[in-house]
Write a protein that holds these residues in place. Structure first.
Motif, short mmCIF file in Angstrom:
data_model
loop_
_atom_site.label_atom_id
_atom_site.label_comp_id
_atom_site.label_asym_id
_atom_site.label_seq_id
_atom_site.Cartn_x
_atom_site.Cartn_y
_atom_site.Cartn_z
N PHE A 1 0.75 -1.12 0.01
CA PHE A 1 -0.19 0.11 -0.14
C PHE A 1 1.05 1.13 -0.05
O PHE A 1 0.40 2.36 -0.44
N GLY A 2 1.98 1.34 0.47
CA GLY A 2 3.00 2.48 0.55
C GLY A 2 3.30 2.72 -0.58
O GLY A 2 2.72 4.05 -1.26
N PRO A 3 3.63 2.25 -1.52
CA PRO A 3 4.20 2.64 -2.91
C PRO A 3 2.78 2.60 -3.96
O PRO A 3 2.84 3.39 -4.83
N GLN A 4 1.92 1.87 -3.57
CA GLN A 4 0.73 1.85 -4.49
C GLN A 4 -0.24 3.12 -4.26
O GLN A 4 -0.63 3.80 -5.12
N PHE A 5 -0.42 3.67 -2.94
CA PHE A 5 -1.16 4.57 -2.80
C PHE A 5 -0.78 5.97 -1.95
O PHE A 5 -1.51 6.81 -1.93
N ALA B 1 -14.03 -4.14 -2.71
CA ALA B 1 -13.95 -2.86 -3.34
C ALA B 1 -12.61 -2.43 -3.51
O ALA B 1 -11.87 -1.56 -4.16
N ILE B 2 -11.76 -2.66 -2.33
CA ILE B 2 -10.56 -2.27 -2.22
C ILE B 2 -9.58 -3.07 -3.24
O ILE B 2 -8.68 -2.48 -4.00
N GLY B 3 -10.03 -4.07 -3.50
CA GLY B 3 -9.38 -5.19 -4.39
C GLY B 3 -9.62 -4.44 -6.17
O GLY B 3 -8.75 -4.66 -6.92
N LEU B 4 -10.77 -3.69 -6.02
CA LEU B 4 -10.77 -3.01 -7.45
C LEU B 4 -10.52 -1.62 -7.39
O LEU B 4 -10.63 -1.08 -8.87
N LEU B 5 -9.98 -1.08 -6.41
CA LEU B 5 -9.64 0.33 -6.28
C LEU B 5 -8.57 0.76 -7.33
O LEU B 5 -7.11 0.07 -6.94
N PRO B 6 -8.25 1.73 -8.08
CA PRO B 6 -7.31 2.05 -8.65
C PRO B 6 -6.15 2.73 -7.79
O PRO B 6 -6.45 3.18 -6.82
N ASN B 7 -5.15 2.74 -8.29
CA ASN B 7 -4.06 3.15 -7.33
C ASN B 7 -3.86 4.72 -7.53
O ASN B 7 -4.25 5.23 -8.26
N ALA C 1 -3.00 5.90 -11.16
CA ALA C 1 -4.26 5.81 -12.06
C ALA C 1 -5.46 7.24 -11.67
O ALA C 1 -5.51 7.66 -12.71
N ILE C 2 -5.31 7.32 -10.50
CA ILE C 2 -6.57 8.38 -10.31
C ILE C 2 -6.01 9.58 -9.09
O ILE C 2 -6.90 10.42 -8.68
N ALA D 1 -7.09 7.76 -4.82
CA ALA D 1 -6.95 6.72 -4.46
C ALA D 1 -6.87 6.55 -3.06
O ALA D 1 -7.61 5.85 -2.42
N PRO D 2 -6.02 7.31 -2.41
CA PRO D 2 -5.93 7.18 -1.00
C PRO D 2 -7.17 7.62 -0.21
O PRO D 2 -7.33 7.15 0.87
N VAL D 3 -7.76 8.59 -0.70
CA VAL D 3 -9.07 8.91 -0.09
C VAL D 3 -10.04 8.01 0.09
O VAL D 3 -10.75 7.52 1.09
N LEU D 4 -10.14 7.48 -1.20
CA LEU D 4 -11.01 6.30 -1.37
C LEU D 4 -10.75 4.70 -0.54
O LEU D 4 -11.33 4.06 0.13
N LEU D 5 -9.32 4.74 -0.43
CA LEU D 5 -8.88 3.60 0.47
C LEU D 5 -9.16 3.75 1.95
O LEU D 5 -9.67 3.03 2.73
N VAL D 6 -9.06 5.20 2.55
CA VAL D 6 -9.52 5.34 3.88
C VAL D 6 -10.94 5.10 4.10
O VAL D 6 -11.29 4.59 4.96
N LEU D 7 -11.69 5.57 3.05
CA LEU D 7 -13.31 5.53 3.25
C LEU D 7 -13.42 3.91 3.25
O LEU D 7 -14.55 3.51 3.97
#
Length: 422
Positions: free
Chosen positions: A27-31, A88-94, A97-98, A102-108
């Motif tokens: 998650f560090g480098p991805q998001f 949904a996390i498994g489908l989330l763009p990094n 991409a967006i 991306a980190p905002v949606l990951l937190v939600l």
């Protein structure tokens, strides 16, 4: 019923803990890409901690409806929330991409996970305890507790399989998503299992006698605040040591000790196997010797083992690290085994879901939410694990002292249809 609780909580904790592994590994480098790997790791750990912030909210909301509507429906809802967020996390763009979305949606999504698991524990342990025969309620109540290490084992086995099946580049690109997407199949299985179970006989009695509490949280806070506060404090040490082993040690072992990801994941699995077995052993012992005695011994072991734990880990020897993990998870299990029945017995049936959930989740926040972040920051500041060990020992003593003052609410004996609680 106990087996159903074990399977259901295993699925929920699988969902919860694959996030912890991914926070360390990807998650560090991805998001949260950046030039400072420590800052990136801390940011990933922060999203892990965010899930804990939603857990007491989930415990309060689902506790309210669990005390008013029933235990079974809340268990189904918690599984759907948890599993849906995981997929949904498994489908989330990094981030590439967006961008910042991306980190905002990951937190939600992590907040949704936390909300779901916040309502899970109280319902699962009550369904087990309130269906159990007299004299075996601690042991039966330990089955959903076994779901936690079982979920850890399952999650890490899946990660090991994926890590060893694809190249590092493929893992970073898409492989890390596989464990999250697998949750879709688990949701279906878990939903069917939970849909078939019967409602708690204790709640049925409460409903049939017209004793349903209209404002369970208000009654809990105003009339049962002492056991609530003490049970919350007593529940601090186990999640703190647990998340240090599960999350921080995965990062520490790979970055500081230079062990491979697979080695650390296997060591965590080894510790989790001991954890699972010892929960059953400690619960059986607590049914014979007393819940409080076994729990106190576990919290003392956490405090006493803190320095030896880190000394063994810092050798870098997998065998000694496994020993450190095995004793540490045994200490956790000595508290987890009797915890469900012990905490449930503190509150009368009409507010038991709320009381159990809030106490457990508050303890998890204080103990577990920030433990990986605190440990990472302490090591970055000092370059040693001594202060981390002192922090761990202090939390063990906090749980020990809180439990010394904890006495069962006397109203339970008068109102509890399961009068064996003691």
């Amino acid at each position: 019923m106990a087996l159903s609780s074990l399977v259901g909580t295993t699925i929920e904790w699988y969902d919860y803990f694959i996030y912890g592994s991914a926070a360390v590994l990807v998650f560090g480098p991805q998001f949260f890409p950046g030039t400072d790997p420590i800052a990136s790791t801390l940011a990933a750990f922060a999203t892990f901690a965010v899930g804990f912030l939603a857990r007491p909210i989930g415990g309060i909301v689902m506790g309210h409806f669990g005390d008013r509507v029933g235990r079974k429906s809340m268990l189904i809802i918690s599984m759907l929330l948890m599993g849906g967020a995981t997929v949904a996390i498994g489908l989330l763009p990094n981030y590439a991409a967006i961008g910042v979305a991306a980190p905002v949606l990951l937190v939600l999504l992590r907040l949704v996970q936390g909300f779901g698991v916040g309502g899970e524990w109280g319902g699962a342990v009550l369904m087990s305890v309130e269906h159990a025969p007299q004299g075996r309620r601690t042991f039966f109540g330990s089955f959903p507790q076994m779901g936690l290490p079982a979920g850890i084992i399952f999650a890490n086995l899946i990660f090991i399989f994926v890590v060893n099946s694809v190249s590092p580049d493929a893992f970073a690109a898409w492989g890390w998503r596989v464990p999250f997407l697998l949750s879709a199949a688990l949701i279906v299985f878990g939903f069917i299992l939970r849909f078939k179970i019967t409602e708690s006989p204790t709640f049925t009695d409460v409903k049939n006698t017209g004793a349903v509490e209209k404002q369970p949280l208000k009654t809990l806070v105003t009339g049962h605040y002492r056991p609530l506060l003490l049970a919350s404090a007593a529940s601090v040490a186990a999640p703190a040591l647990g998340y240090l082993i599960l999350v921080y040690m995965l990062s520490y072992g790979t970055t500081v000790l230079k062990l491979s990801q697979s080695t650390m994941l296997w060591l965590i699995i080894g510790g989790a196997i001991v954890w699972l077995i010892m929960i059953g052993v400690s619960a059986h012992t607590a049914d014979r010797l007393g819940r409080k005695k076994v729990f106190l011994a576990g919290s003392l072991l956490v405090a006493a083992w803190a320095l030896p734990f880190f000394a063994l880990v810092d050798t870098g020897s997998p065998i000694l690290i496994l020993l450190a993990f095995a004793v540490g998870t045994s200490a956790i299990a000595m508290m987890a085994g009797p915890q469900a029945a012990l905490v449930a017995a503190l509150f009368p049936p009409a507010i038991r879901y709320s009381g159990s959930s809030v106490a457990y989740q508050v303890g998890s926040i204080i103990g577990g939410a920030f433990a990986p972040m605190i440990a990472t920051a302490l090591f970055a500041a000092t370059g040693t694990s001594v202060l981390i060990a002192a922090y761990m020992a202090a939390l063990g003593l906090l749980s020990f002292i809180a439990l010394l003052f904890l006495k069962e609410d006397t109203t339970v004996a008068r109102t509890n249809t399961l009068s064996e609680f003691a």
